[in-house]
Write an enzyme that holds these catalytic residues in place. Structure first.
Site, PDB file in Angstrom:
ATOM      1  CG  HIS A  68      -2.074  -0.997   1.071  1.00  0.00           C
ATOM      2  ND1 HIS A  68      -2.634  -1.363  -0.136  1.00  0.00           N
ATOM      3  CD2 HIS A  68      -2.734  -1.711   2.026  1.00  0.00           C
ATOM      4  CE1 HIS A  68      -3.591  -2.252   0.079  1.00  0.00           C
ATOM      5  NE2 HIS A  68      -3.675  -2.489   1.378  1.00  0.00           N
ATOM      6  CD  GLU A 108      -8.242  -3.348  -0.491  1.00  0.00           C
ATOM      7  OE1 GLU A 108      -7.083  -2.966  -0.772  1.00  0.00           O
ATOM      8  OE2 GLU A 108      -8.465  -4.318   0.259  1.00  0.00           O
ATOM      9  CG  HIS A 115      -7.665  -0.193   2.485  1.00  0.00           C
ATOM     10  ND1 HIS A 115      -8.053  -0.728   3.688  1.00  0.00           N
ATOM     11  CD2 HIS A 115      -6.870  -1.120   1.898  1.00  0.00           C
ATOM     12  CE1 HIS A 115      -7.500  -1.928   3.833  1.00  0.00           C
ATOM     13  NE2 HIS A 115      -6.775  -2.195   2.756  1.00  0.00           N
TER      14      HIS A 115
END
Length: 336
Positions: free
Chosen positions: A102, A298, A173
């Site tokens: 991420h 996502e 997210h």
């Protein structure tokens, strides 16, 4: 531009203010933080649908990208390494010292974005990432627009431009639970949620959650979620393949309902894949949430794309504009 102003709700470690803006209309009430461009609150007819923290400082150090825009590259890059135009790059290995996850230890989710435009039903935030930030090449200018566009619908438009070839893969997210009590806590398990993902293929992963490179059919496997399926206690943290191209307009990529809720969530997106994560590691955040007390859908590029020549490219070049659209549409239906 509206006369409405975001209000300060906290302070970043460097002393800069964390601001919050609110959107209301069409049955939705949404609160957006400058920190991480976070969806802090999303209520449908006064009922919470997402995990959110009362203390904004939790988003700095504790939350697992809860409600945030993640990037510069969402999901994982194996070993924190990739090669672009013949040049190797090393990124922080912020997932158990093994992989890049991420966008790194800070990433976009723990940066303080700037409110560029604020209105009653939409806000646009901007973030400038320097060349070399978290190891990525090229300076990047990203924007995120949240807009209430219809009954029960929140639309997210993400864009980015760069001054040098780089990787870009942005997503939101947010953790969803359609059975949250007033106040949003405690969050019950998602076992009785029912999910459908219209994907005919998924990406198998190794023990480190890195794609093997295979694009496998879902038929005959537990990953066949083309028909509504009770989540139960199965473990999911996998990318489902929706195509190979980023589309101009979003199409449905997942639908969630829950026994005991009269609200259904449809996620729409332009991305070629969607990661379904069942919140297995939520308890590790130290926020009082139990494991599997919320789920994420996502939309994104293929995980570890730069290390798999057979995956669609996630490279952005100067002169190009990255664009990804995600929409969350909440509809009433007969309680299940």
């Amino acid at each position: 531009m509206s006369d409405e102003k975001p209000v300060p709700v906290g302070t970043m470690p460097d002393g800069s203010p964390i601001l919050e803006a609110r959107l209301e209309g069409e049955g939705l009430a949404v609160a957006i933080l400058s920190l991480g461009a976070v969806i802090r609150r999303l209520d449908v007819d006064g009922r919470p649908m997402v995990l959110g923290r009362d203390d904004p400082h939790d988003y700095v150090a504790k939350t697992p990208q809860c409600g945030a825009i993640v990037g510069r590259f969402a999901n994982r890059i194996a070993g924190g390494r990739f090669t672009l135009d013949g040049t190797p790059y090393a990124l922080p290995r912020n997932e158990a010292g093994r992989n890049h996850l991420h966008g790194g230890a800070e990433g976009f989710s723990r940066r303080n974005w700037t409110f560029a435009e604020v209105g009653g039903r939409s806000v646009t935030l901007a973030y400038h990432a320097e060349d070399g930030e978290e190891g990525y090449p090229g300076a990047l200018d990203a924007t995120c627009t949240y807009a209430i566009t219809g009954p029960g619908t929140l639309r997210i438009t993400l864009t980015a431009r760069t001054d040098a070839p780089t990787l870009v893969n942005l997503t939101n997210h947010t953790y969803f639970n359609l059975l949250l009590p007033p106040g949003g806590f405690p969050a019950p398990a998602i076992d009785d949620h029912v999910i459908a993902i219209p994907a005919e293929a998924y990406l198998p992963v190794d023990e480190g959650q890195i794609p093997t490179g295979e694009i496998a059919p879902v038929a005959g496997t537990r990953f066949d979620l083309r028909r509504p399926t009770r989540i139960g206690t199965q473990a999911f943290d996998h990318a489902f393949v929706l195509g190979r191209e980023t589309l101009a307009e979003p199409r449905p990529v997942g639908r969630v309902t829950a026994a005991g809720s009269d609200v259904a969530l449809t996620v729409l997106a332009t991305a070629p894949a969607v990661q379904f994560y069942d919140g297995t590691h939520l308890a590790k955040a130290g926020l009082g949430y139990a494991a599997r007390s919320a789920l994420c859908l996502e939309p994104e590029a293929f995980p570890d794309a730069p290390n798999h020549p057979g995956f669609p490219s996630a490279v952005l070049h100067p002169g190009e504009t990255y664009r990804q659209v995600i929409a969350y549409r909440f509809e009433k239906e007969t309680a299940r």
